[in-house]
Scaffold this active site. Structure first.
Site, PDB file in Angstrom:
ATOM      1  N   LYS A  54       0.901  -1.155   0.135  1.00  0.00           N
ATOM      2  CA  LYS A  54      -0.090  -0.116  -0.035  1.00  0.00           C
ATOM      3  C   LYS A  54       1.001   1.137  -0.156  1.00  0.00           C
ATOM      4  CE  LYS A  54      -3.773  -2.697   2.091  1.00  0.00           C
ATOM      5  NZ  LYS A  54      -4.217  -3.207   3.248  1.00  0.00           N
ATOM      6  N   GLN A  98      -4.325  -1.840   9.675  1.00  0.00           N
ATOM      7  CA  GLN A  98      -4.364  -3.229   9.144  1.00  0.00           C
ATOM      8  C   GLN A  98      -4.647  -4.122   9.880  1.00  0.00           C
ATOM      9  OE1 GLN A  98      -2.831  -3.767   5.897  1.00  0.00           O
ATOM     10  NE2 GLN A  98      -3.865  -5.607   6.083  1.00  0.00           N
ATOM     11  N   ASP A 121     -11.102   2.553   4.603  1.00  0.00           N
ATOM     12  CA  ASP A 121     -11.275   1.157   4.479  1.00  0.00           C
ATOM     13  C   ASP A 121     -12.853   0.852   4.385  1.00  0.00           C
ATOM     14  OD1 ASP A 121      -9.441  -0.723   4.060  1.00  0.00           O
ATOM     15  OD2 ASP A 121      -8.632  -0.883   5.854  1.00  0.00           O
TER      16      ASP A 121
END
Ligand code: NDP
Length: 297
Positions: A54, A98, A121
């Site tokens: 990312k 994450q 997200d």
């Protein structure tokens, strides 16, 4: 029938190129560089790889990336404090925590401390709630499920009125994918580990999304001719003929199902590249909204 192969790498490359051009325009016109902060807790090697990818993609697209790595034993308060600081930092437009987090941490508490307008997200409980409600719009749509829908659109799959079967009900893939398909007026069946007669249900599908994490579980004789198949699964299987000793396969027996389906994603090269592309797009969107706010102020 041999299915059309849905090229996720090519679709993702187009999205990345569009994002890159818009990032350049934001810099040129407003002096704003979209920034993504990644929060990694612990030393899970897969998570480290995802975060590195990312960050690398941010650099390729001209975005700023801010990497934070906390030790596996970090406390709930420490993780939430970091996320709240990032939520207040004007250079950070998107925050990615994450997952999975180490077991002692309360995932919901951490995700709820991400500012809604930076939840690129799409996992903040409020965003998921809005996704589930008719007539409400989340700030951001979760990346992998959004990628699934974009791939279906890329081959003109008709979702309205279609029987869509989603295998898996996880918070990050199965459930939000099912909600998006409902939003597109499909009739959705969600299957999980307690579902009876999985092949019988899968056989009804006009659209099949597989997200279970079981290598090659969906067989050729499970599917209806003409079905459009999106295989989210990424599974390592041993393969002594490769240098690494393993290869990646999906949840669908690709070689069998492609003979029956009208379109299918490969693994790798299907949904995988879409996830990061959609994350970059969400981060750009967050930065563009910030520019609009500043212009209004
Ligand atoms: P989870 O393990 O969180 O969820 C798996 C789901 O599959 C659960 O709902 C589980 O049911 C269900 N399931 C498991 N076994 C069976 C079975 N035999 N029959 C029917 N249902 C079953 O996984 P994720 O959703 O996080 O990921 C799914 C797959 O997608 C994995 O291979 C993962 O690597 C991949 N993935 C790929 C991404 C990409 O970018 N391409 C991104 C994220 C994930 P129950 O709820 O009852 O336990």
């Amino acid at each position: 029938m041999t299915a059309q192969i849905i090229d996720g790498t090519a679709v993702a490359a187009r999205i990345r190129e569009e994002v890159k051009q818009e990032v350049e325009a934001l810099k040129r016109d407003y002096g704003i560089v979209p920034g993504l902060a990644t929060v990694l807790v612990g030393d899970n090697p897969a998570s480290q790889t995802y975060v590195r990818n990312k960050q690398k993609t941010c650099q390729e697209l001209g975005m700023a990336s801010f990497g934070y790595h906390l030790p596996a034993e970090a406390s709930q308060a420490e993780v939430e404090r970091l996320v709240r600081d990032l939520s207040a930092n004007p250079e950070v437009h998107g925050i990615l925590v994450q997952l999975p987090l180490p077991r002692h941490l309360d995932e919901e508490g951490v995700l709820a401390s991400v500012a809604l307008e930076k939840d690129v997200d799409g996992f903040h409980p409020v965003n998921i709630g809005r996704l589930a409600m008719k007539g409400r719009e989340p700030e951001f749509i979760p990346c992998t499920p959004h990628g699934v829908i974009v791939l279906l659109d890329s081959v003109g799959a008709k979702m309205e009125g279609a029987n869509a079967v989603v295998l898996g009900r996880s918070n990050i893939v199965g459930l939000p994918t099912a909600l998006l398909l409902i939003g597109r007026n499909a009739t959705v069946t969600v299957c999980h580990s307690k579902t009876r007669d999985l092949p019988g249900i899968v056989r009804q599908a006009d659209i099949l999304v597989a997200a279970v994490g079981r290598p090659r579980m969906v067989r050729g004789d499970w599917v209806k001719p003409g079905v459009v198949v999106i295989d989210v699964g990424i599974n390592r299987v041993e393969d002594p003929t490769t240098k690494s000793g393993y290869r990646l396969v999906g949840d669908v027996a690709f070689d069998e199902v492609k003979e029956v389906a009208s379109a299918i994603t490969p693994v790798p090269g299907g949904v995988g590249p879409m996830t990061i592309a959609m994350l970059m797009k969400n981060t750009l969107t967050a930065a563009k909204r910030r520019v609009s706010e500043l212009a209004r102020a």
